[in-house]
Design a protein around this motif. Structure first.
Motif, PDB file in Angstrom:
ATOM      1  N   VAL A 143      -4.509 -22.323  -2.286  1.00  0.00           N
ATOM      2  CA  VAL A 143      -3.880 -23.545  -3.174  1.00  0.00           C
ATOM      3  C   VAL A 143      -4.834 -24.618  -3.552  1.00  0.00           C
ATOM      4  O   VAL A 143      -4.853 -25.190  -4.881  1.00  0.00           O
ATOM      5  N   PHE A 144      -5.615 -24.948  -2.552  1.00  0.00           N
ATOM      6  CA  PHE A 144      -6.828 -25.781  -2.850  1.00  0.00           C
ATOM      7  C   PHE A 144      -7.586 -25.434  -4.384  1.00  0.00           C
ATOM      8  O   PHE A 144      -8.024 -26.229  -5.130  1.00  0.00           O
ATOM      9  N   VAL A 145      -8.064 -23.867  -4.132  1.00  0.00           N
ATOM     10  CA  VAL A 145      -8.711 -23.315  -5.424  1.00  0.00           C
ATOM     11  C   VAL A 145      -8.214 -23.605  -6.629  1.00  0.00           C
ATOM     12  O   VAL A 145      -8.790 -24.008  -7.645  1.00  0.00           O
ATOM     13  N   ASP A 146      -7.042 -23.105  -6.646  1.00  0.00           N
ATOM     14  CA  ASP A 146      -6.392 -23.039  -7.815  1.00  0.00           C
ATOM     15  C   ASP A 146      -6.052 -24.804  -8.531  1.00  0.00           C
ATOM     16  O   ASP A 146      -6.162 -25.101  -9.408  1.00  0.00           O
TER      17      ASP A 146
ATOM     18  N   GLU B 161      -7.629 -29.216 -12.023  1.00  0.00           N
ATOM     19  CA  GLU B 161      -8.178 -30.675 -12.064  1.00  0.00           C
ATOM     20  C   GLU B 161      -9.509 -30.604 -12.667  1.00  0.00           C
ATOM     21  O   GLU B 161      -9.850 -31.443 -13.540  1.00  0.00           O
ATOM     22  N   LEU B 162     -10.394 -29.821 -12.367  1.00  0.00           N
ATOM     23  CA  LEU B 162     -11.684 -29.805 -12.915  1.00  0.00           C
ATOM     24  C   LEU B 162     -11.985 -29.606 -14.449  1.00  0.00           C
ATOM     25  O   LEU B 162     -12.453 -29.846 -15.252  1.00  0.00           O
ATOM     26  N   LYS B 163     -10.894 -28.499 -14.904  1.00  0.00           N
ATOM     27  CA  LYS B 163     -10.737 -28.145 -16.281  1.00  0.00           C
ATOM     28  C   LYS B 163     -10.237 -29.309 -16.997  1.00  0.00           C
ATOM     29  O   LYS B 163     -10.781 -29.811 -18.135  1.00  0.00           O
ATOM     30  N   GLU B 164      -9.243 -30.215 -16.478  1.00  0.00           N
ATOM     31  CA  GLU B 164      -8.686 -31.459 -17.287  1.00  0.00           C
ATOM     32  C   GLU B 164      -9.953 -32.456 -17.044  1.00  0.00           C
ATOM     33  O   GLU B 164      -9.749 -33.239 -17.994  1.00  0.00           O
ATOM     34  N   GLN B 165     -10.497 -32.450 -15.944  1.00  0.00           N
ATOM     35  CA  GLN B 165     -11.581 -33.572 -15.900  1.00  0.00           C
ATOM     36  C   GLN B 165     -12.542 -33.571 -16.746  1.00  0.00           C
ATOM     37  O   GLN B 165     -13.300 -34.326 -17.386  1.00  0.00           O
TER      38      GLN B 165
ATOM     39  N   HIS C 125     -15.772 -21.473 -12.200  1.00  0.00           N
ATOM     40  CA  HIS C 125     -14.447 -20.837 -12.619  1.00  0.00           C
ATOM     41  C   HIS C 125     -13.760 -21.778 -13.603  1.00  0.00           C
ATOM     42  O   HIS C 125     -12.733 -21.562 -14.328  1.00  0.00           O
ATOM     43  N   ALA C 126     -14.207 -23.145 -13.435  1.00  0.00           N
ATOM     44  CA  ALA C 126     -13.492 -24.152 -14.523  1.00  0.00           C
ATOM     45  C   ALA C 126     -14.022 -24.179 -15.721  1.00  0.00           C
ATOM     46  O   ALA C 126     -13.362 -24.214 -16.778  1.00  0.00           O
ATOM     47  N   ILE C 127     -15.208 -24.215 -15.824  1.00  0.00           N
ATOM     48  CA  ILE C 127     -15.965 -24.402 -17.172  1.00  0.00           C
ATOM     49  C   ILE C 127     -16.999 -23.297 -17.535  1.00  0.00           C
ATOM     50  O   ILE C 127     -17.654 -23.653 -18.604  1.00  0.00           O
ATOM     51  N   GLY C 128     -17.070 -22.444 -16.819  1.00  0.00           N
ATOM     52  CA  GLY C 128     -18.135 -21.209 -17.155  1.00  0.00           C
ATOM     53  C   GLY C 128     -19.650 -21.722 -17.609  1.00  0.00           C
ATOM     54  O   GLY C 128     -20.101 -22.311 -16.642  1.00  0.00           O
ATOM     55  N   LYS C 129     -20.053 -21.283 -18.448  1.00  0.00           N
ATOM     56  CA  LYS C 129     -21.477 -21.632 -18.937  1.00  0.00           C
ATOM     57  C   LYS C 129     -21.774 -22.918 -19.145  1.00  0.00           C
ATOM     58  O   LYS C 129     -22.867 -23.303 -19.433  1.00  0.00           O
ATOM     59  N   ASN C 130     -20.655 -23.847 -19.344  1.00  0.00           N
ATOM     60  CA  ASN C 130     -21.149 -25.187 -19.409  1.00  0.00           C
ATOM     61  C   ASN C 130     -21.731 -25.840 -18.009  1.00  0.00           C
ATOM     62  O   ASN C 130     -21.917 -27.034 -17.970  1.00  0.00           O
ATOM     63  N   LEU C 131     -21.684 -25.182 -17.076  1.00  0.00           N
ATOM     64  CA  LEU C 131     -22.294 -25.556 -15.827  1.00  0.00           C
ATOM     65  C   LEU C 131     -23.761 -25.043 -15.769  1.00  0.00           C
ATOM     66  O   LEU C 131     -23.964 -23.964 -15.724  1.00  0.00           O
ATOM     67  N   TYR C 132     -24.673 -26.063 -15.827  1.00  0.00           N
ATOM     68  CA  TYR C 132     -26.216 -25.927 -15.626  1.00  0.00           C
ATOM     69  C   TYR C 132     -26.574 -25.846 -14.158  1.00  0.00           C
ATOM     70  O   TYR C 132     -26.617 -27.299 -13.742  1.00  0.00           O
TER      71      TYR C 132
ATOM     72  N   GLY D  51     -23.096 -14.638 -11.146  1.00  0.00           N
ATOM     73  CA  GLY D  51     -22.773 -14.800 -12.611  1.00  0.00           C
ATOM     74  C   GLY D  51     -22.742 -16.437 -12.810  1.00  0.00           C
ATOM     75  O   GLY D  51     -22.606 -16.912 -14.086  1.00  0.00           O
ATOM     76  N   LEU D  52     -23.781 -17.132 -11.923  1.00  0.00           N
ATOM     77  CA  LEU D  52     -24.077 -18.609 -12.205  1.00  0.00           C
ATOM     78  C   LEU D  52     -24.965 -18.664 -13.122  1.00  0.00           C
ATOM     79  O   LEU D  52     -26.042 -17.912 -13.203  1.00  0.00           O
ATOM     80  N   ASN D  53     -25.051 -19.725 -13.915  1.00  0.00           N
ATOM     81  CA  ASN D  53     -25.996 -19.890 -15.026  1.00  0.00           C
ATOM     82  C   ASN D  53     -27.158 -20.883 -14.262  1.00  0.00           C
ATOM     83  O   ASN D  53     -26.959 -22.254 -13.881  1.00  0.00           O
ATOM     84  N   VAL D  54     -28.350 -20.334 -13.631  1.00  0.00           N
ATOM     85  CA  VAL D  54     -29.075 -20.745 -12.782  1.00  0.00           C
ATOM     86  C   VAL D  54     -30.557 -20.892 -13.269  1.00  0.00           C
ATOM     87  O   VAL D  54     -31.127 -19.895 -14.322  1.00  0.00           O
ATOM     88  N   LYS D  55     -31.257 -22.048 -13.116  1.00  0.00           N
ATOM     89  CA  LYS D  55     -32.780 -21.984 -13.550  1.00  0.00           C
ATOM     90  C   LYS D  55     -33.695 -22.559 -12.347  1.00  0.00           C
ATOM     91  O   LYS D  55     -33.285 -23.445 -11.525  1.00  0.00           O
ATOM     92  N   GLY D  56     -34.404 -21.407 -11.923  1.00  0.00           N
ATOM     93  CA  GLY D  56     -35.266 -21.636 -10.704  1.00  0.00           C
ATOM     94  C   GLY D  56     -36.552 -22.579 -11.227  1.00  0.00           C
ATOM     95  O   GLY D  56     -36.911 -22.228 -12.308  1.00  0.00           O
TER      96      GLY D  56
END
Length: 509
Positions: free
Chosen positions: A198-201, A206-210, A235-242, A267-272
């Motif tokens: 329930v917390f995840v959903d 909320e993150l999508k809206e925020q 899960h909320a914004i996909g590739k918009n997370l850096y 599947g995360l968009n990560v830069k080392g």
């Protein structure tokens, strides 16, 4: 609107434990200082008053007007909370003739009372108070007693208000969780529907809206909190997370490469970012632990800020802040002067002029792991031991050099891998090695050596507030010591730390 329980904190060492137990029963709760009690809203199903190091007989003891709750929602006073209810309504609280600390038994109680449902005769409870209720107000009645405490629990006639002079939240109270469940379910009518799923959903929605289509930057550490925060936002914004993962040269052996690989798999968009040399330069010649922390923090901010600015139009900084990081430690003399600063990237929000998003700020560490499990994050990440933000810098006593880091990485790797191989890793809350600033005489072959000493540390804990040293098997300690001395050049002595917290701390610096 999700239902919740309010816990009013009067400074007890157990307040966070009450909250954890309530959440384990799938009921959402929040802790508020007694001097900042929230107004009653439709989602508040009940109120719990915590214990306190103070006595209700003290002139300067914590005071609160409970009229906005009394008679409107169920109220449960624990120890100080119970004594406060009794005294404020005309009862008498006096010093205990016998100090009441430790185990006691509920020798008699009202089995028909909803608060006592399912409690066994002679059930063990944990007492921790120097005062006791000698006389109850006229409209109060006893519902449980121990051989030495007549008023172990009471109820207010024609009102859903209760008090108990023991701590149901500690494991020593063997049926304490049942009593709390009775209060939450039988009395407050909580639905017990606050689950990790329930917390995840709810959080993703909320993150999508925020966040909308905004870009978010997050500093990954390889730990549980930042990983779970990253996956929720992903899960909320996909590739918009850096995500940015900085190698400060103070990580465990091969950790930078292994963690990067695991994040790519998620599947995360990560830069080392390899910034080892910048950190070593900043730390050169510094031995003071606090100075080391400041140098690492300052360098991290510089590196992270530079990398974040390379991403166009970033609006948000995400942090893996969890609930204990932001709960104010209540001063029973009034509001505390400061709130604990965020432990992970303190200073970044001010410098970067970004809005902050903290998706885990209402969760305890165990709740974060359960949410991570619901997100199907690899158990290798979720089960990782906590690792200090400054990394191996605070496990190398004295100044930092690449040579010392390399030695400690090898020692740490042998220790951690052997814990895993012998099936001991998951039994330990945190483990690591410390490089001591001394050299010790030894014999290798026919030659005397004068080399370094390392200390191994392994503790058991729930949340790091207190910790006990782990009683690891002697044959394990013997094998790991031999392995380290034989394989790590420059080390000729291994010791094991058998101090607990308190009085010691988990880390040496």
């Amino acid at each position: 609107m999700a239902e919740q329980i309010i816990i009013l904190d009067f400074g007890s060492q157990y307040t966070q434990l009450i909250a954890r137990r309530v959440r384990e029963l799938n009921v959402y709760c929040e802790i508020f200082p007694f001097y900042d009690a929230p107004d009653l809203t439709p989602d508040i199903k009940g109120v719990i008053l915590s214990g306190s190091p103070c006595s209700v007989r003290d002139e300067e003891c914590p005071q609160i007007d409970l009229s906005k709750y009394r008679g409107k929602v169920p109220l449960l006073g624990v120890c100080y909370g119970a004594q406060y209810l009794a005294q404020k309504n005309g009862g008498e609280v006096a010093p205990s003739e016998i100090r009441e600390y430790g185990r006691a038994k509920l020798s008699s109680f009202n089995e028909q009372h909803p608060l006592m449902k399912g409690i066994s005769h002679n059930s063990h409870v944990w007492m921790s108070h120097g005062d006791t209720i000698k006389k109850l107000p006229e409209n109060f009645e006893v519902i449980a007693s121990t051989p030495s405490v007549e008023v172990a629990a009471f109820t207010v006639t024609d009102e859903y208000t209760y008090g108990i002079q023991f701590h149901p939240e500690v494991t020593h109270s063997t049926e304490g969780k049942q009593l709390l469940k009775n209060f939450l379910v039988e009395i407050c009518n909580c639905a017990q529907d606050w689950t990790p799923s329930v917390f995840v959903d709810a959080s993703i929605a909320e993150l999508k809206e925020q966040l909308g289509n905004d870009k978010v930057v997050l500093g990954l550490s390889g730990g549980v909190d930042s990983s779970v925060a990253a996956m929720l936002i992903h899960h909320a914004i996909g590739k918009n997370l850096y995500c940015i993962f900085v190698d400060n040269g103070l990580l465990r052996k091969n950790e930078f490469e292994e963690v990067l690989a695991s994040y790519k798999h998620m599947g995360l968009n990560v830069k080392g970012v390899d910034a080892k040399n910048q950190f070593y330069t900043a730390l050169k010649g510094i031995s003071d632990p606090e100075a080391k922390r400041k140098a690492i923090g300052k360098t991290f901010i510089e590196v992270f800020d530079q990398e974040a600015k390379a991403i166009k139009d970033v609006k948000w900084l995400a942090q893996g802040t969890i609930y204990p990081d932001i709960i104010e430690s209540v001063s029973v003399k009034g509001p505390s002067a400061t709130i604990k600063s965020h432990h992970n990237v303190g200073g970044l929000p001010e410098k970067m002029n970004l809005k902050v998003v903290e998706p885990l700020k209402t969760l305890f560490k165990d709740g974060v792991r359960l949410v991570g499990k619901a997100l199907e994050i690899d158990q290798k990440i979720l089960g990782r031991h906590p690792f200090p933000g400054p990394g191996l810098a605070i496990r190398i006593l004295g100044d930092i050099t690449p040579e010392k880091v390399a030695i400690l990485q090898e020692v740490d790797s042998i220790f951690i891998n052997m814990l895993k191989e012998r099936g001991l890793y998951d039994d330990v809350w945190q483990a690591g090695a410390i490089l001591l600033p001394i050299q010790s005489v030894g014999v290798m072959g026919d030659e005397r050596t004068y080399e370094r000493v390392v200390a191994l540390r392994a503790v058991g804990s729930v949340d790091g507030m207190t910790a006990d040293w782990m009683h690891l098997p002697y044959d394990f300690l013997s094998d790991v010591s031999n392995d380290i001395i034989n394989k790590v050049k420059g080390v000729n002595r291994v010791v094991y730390d058998i101090s607990s917290k308190p009085p010691a701390t988990i880390e040496w610096e």
